[in-house]
Design an enzyme around this catalytic site. Structure first.
Site, PDB file in Angstrom:
ATOM      1  N   LYS A  77       0.828  -1.210   0.000  1.00 52.47           N
ATOM      2  CA  LYS A  77       0.000   0.000   0.000  1.00 52.47           C
ATOM      3  C   LYS A  77       0.861   1.258   0.000  1.00 52.47           C
ATOM      4  O   LYS A  77       1.916   1.289   0.634  1.00 52.47           O
ATOM      5  CB  LYS A  77      -0.902  -0.016   1.229  1.00 52.47           C
ATOM      6  CG  LYS A  77      -1.892   1.143   1.294  1.00 52.47           C
ATOM      7  CD  LYS A  77      -2.726   1.051   2.556  1.00 52.47           C
ATOM      8  CE  LYS A  77      -3.746   2.199   2.579  1.00 52.47           C
ATOM      9  NZ  LYS A  77      -3.116   3.523   2.537  1.00 52.47           N
TER      10      LYS A  77
ATOM     11  N   LYS B 295       7.581   1.332   1.820  1.00 46.27           N
ATOM     12  CA  LYS B 295       8.340   0.511   0.867  1.00 46.27           C
ATOM     13  C   LYS B 295       9.704   1.132   0.554  1.00 46.27           C
ATOM     14  O   LYS B 295      10.720   0.439   0.544  1.00 46.27           O
ATOM     15  CB  LYS B 295       7.555   0.339  -0.436  1.00 46.27           C
ATOM     16  CG  LYS B 295       6.271  -0.452  -0.314  1.00 46.27           C
ATOM     17  CD  LYS B 295       5.628  -0.703  -1.658  1.00 46.27           C
ATOM     18  CE  LYS B 295       5.201   0.562  -2.362  1.00 46.27           C
ATOM     19  NZ  LYS B 295       4.148   1.308  -1.663  1.00 46.27           N
TER      20      LYS B 295
ATOM     21  N   LYS C  44       8.246  10.635  -6.205  1.00 49.12           N
ATOM     22  CA  LYS C  44       8.843  11.454  -5.143  1.00 49.12           C
ATOM     23  C   LYS C  44      10.342  11.171  -4.978  1.00 49.12           C
ATOM     24  O   LYS C  44      11.007  11.811  -4.166  1.00 49.12           O
ATOM     25  CB  LYS C  44       8.129  11.181  -3.811  1.00 49.12           C
ATOM     26  CG  LYS C  44       6.652  11.547  -3.823  1.00 49.12           C
ATOM     27  CD  LYS C  44       6.044  11.496  -2.434  1.00 49.12           C
ATOM     28  CE  LYS C  44       6.105  10.123  -1.793  1.00 49.12           C
ATOM     29  NZ  LYS C  44       5.351   9.084  -2.541  1.00 49.12           N
TER      30      LYS C  44
ATOM     31  N   ASP D 196      -1.146   0.277  -4.913  1.00 44.52           N
ATOM     32  CA  ASP D 196      -1.771  -0.604  -3.940  1.00 44.52           C
ATOM     33  C   ASP D 196      -2.127  -1.954  -4.538  1.00 44.52           C
ATOM     34  O   ASP D 196      -2.325  -2.929  -3.831  1.00 44.52           O
ATOM     35  CB  ASP D 196      -3.060   0.028  -3.407  1.00 44.52           C
ATOM     36  CG  ASP D 196      -2.749   1.222  -2.529  1.00 44.52           C
ATOM     37  OD1 ASP D 196      -1.576   1.609  -2.454  1.00 44.52           O
ATOM     38  OD2 ASP D 196      -3.692   1.760  -1.935  1.00 44.52           O
TER      39      ASP D 196
END
Length: 270
Positions: free
Chosen positions: A18, A23, A49, A134
């Site tokens: 998710k 992660k 990002k 996800d």
């Protein structure tokens, strides 16, 4: 120091889970831990990002492959591969322009370009794909479909929504006939969390590879632009990441995962 694997035994892993579950933080700390052990490591961040590589580069952002391609630059290895902590080779795929294109499609294009521009990929002992999303949609599963990934891991916590996402990812992996190599729990300090995630792992036919306790020092290191392995190498959490790195490097177990129905998933988290 561990023995370096041969190119024939190169590990190419993807970490799913998710969004916001940790992660990138886990991937960068595993990369740093493996580098400390003498492995040649590359991390390929697929999150716009750039948070997969930024903590390996002292807080520095690097150009993304997709940004350079949009500028019609003839991309070479030195433009997209940057050496970070412990010699880890860092690459960022980047993302689509807001409202235009598909992130999954972008991953495919960027990785194809990376393969052409970076022959040294074949020399790596470990390549980590930090994959967003996800669910295992057609685009995000690109590294698997293109034969780039040999092992898939799922990161979750003991909360309902991350487990719901993990369960969906299991369904996706089973649908594309891709085995799962294990579950990693990134704790959110939920009651009975390790037990919940362990039982989930067992009921889908897999196993809990690591339980990462919630520690403020992880966020503190990230805020300063470093991995825990670099900034706080003697901390307890650094040892947890080292153990996870060893578990991944020596893991030879994988199974085609099952999945739970929603009623059972809710029972687990009560």
């Amino acid at each position: 120091m561990l023995m370096t694997t041969s190119a024939k035994n190169q590990k190419r892993i993807a970490i799913y889970g998710k969004g916001g579950i940790g992660k990138s933080s886990t991937a960068s700390n595993v990369a740093a831990a493996c580098a400390d052990e003498g492995y040649k490591v590359m991390i390929i961040g697929c999150d716009p990002k750039s948070d997969s590589s930024i903590t390996l580069l002292g807080g520095k952002r690097i150009p993304t492959i997709l940004d350079l391609l949009r500028q019609n630059i003839d991309v070479r290895e030195k433009d997209i591969v940057f050496e970070g902590y412990g010699g880890v080779k860092c690459v960022e795929v980047g993302g689509p322009e807001p409202g235009i294109g598909c992130a999954g499609r972008g991953i495919i294009v960027a990785i194809q370009k990376l393969q052409k521009a970076c022959p040294s990929m074949s020399d790596m002992d470990l390549i980590i794909y930090d994959v967003p999303g996800d669910i295992v949609c057609g685009g995000f599963v690109a590294p698997i479909r293109k034969g780039l990934v040999t092992e898939a891991y799922i990161l979750t916590s003991g909360e309902y929504m991350p487990l719901y996402a993990a369960n969906n990812i299991c369904k996706g992996l089973a649908k594309i006939d891709t085995p799962l190599s294990g579950i990693i729990c990134n704790s959110r300090s939920v009651t009975r969390e390790e037990e919940i995630v362990r039982r989930f792992s067992e009921e889908i036919g897999s196993r809990l590879v690591a339980f990462i306790p919630k520690e403020q020092i992880v966020q503190d290191c990230e805020r300063d632009g470093f991995s825990v392995l670099e900034k706080a190498p003697r901390s307890d959490i650094a040892h947890v990441y080292r153990n996870l790195a060893k578990a991944i490097m020596f893991n030879d177990q994988s199974i085609l995962p099952g999945s739970l129905d929603d009623e059972r998933l809710r029972e687990l988290t009560r």
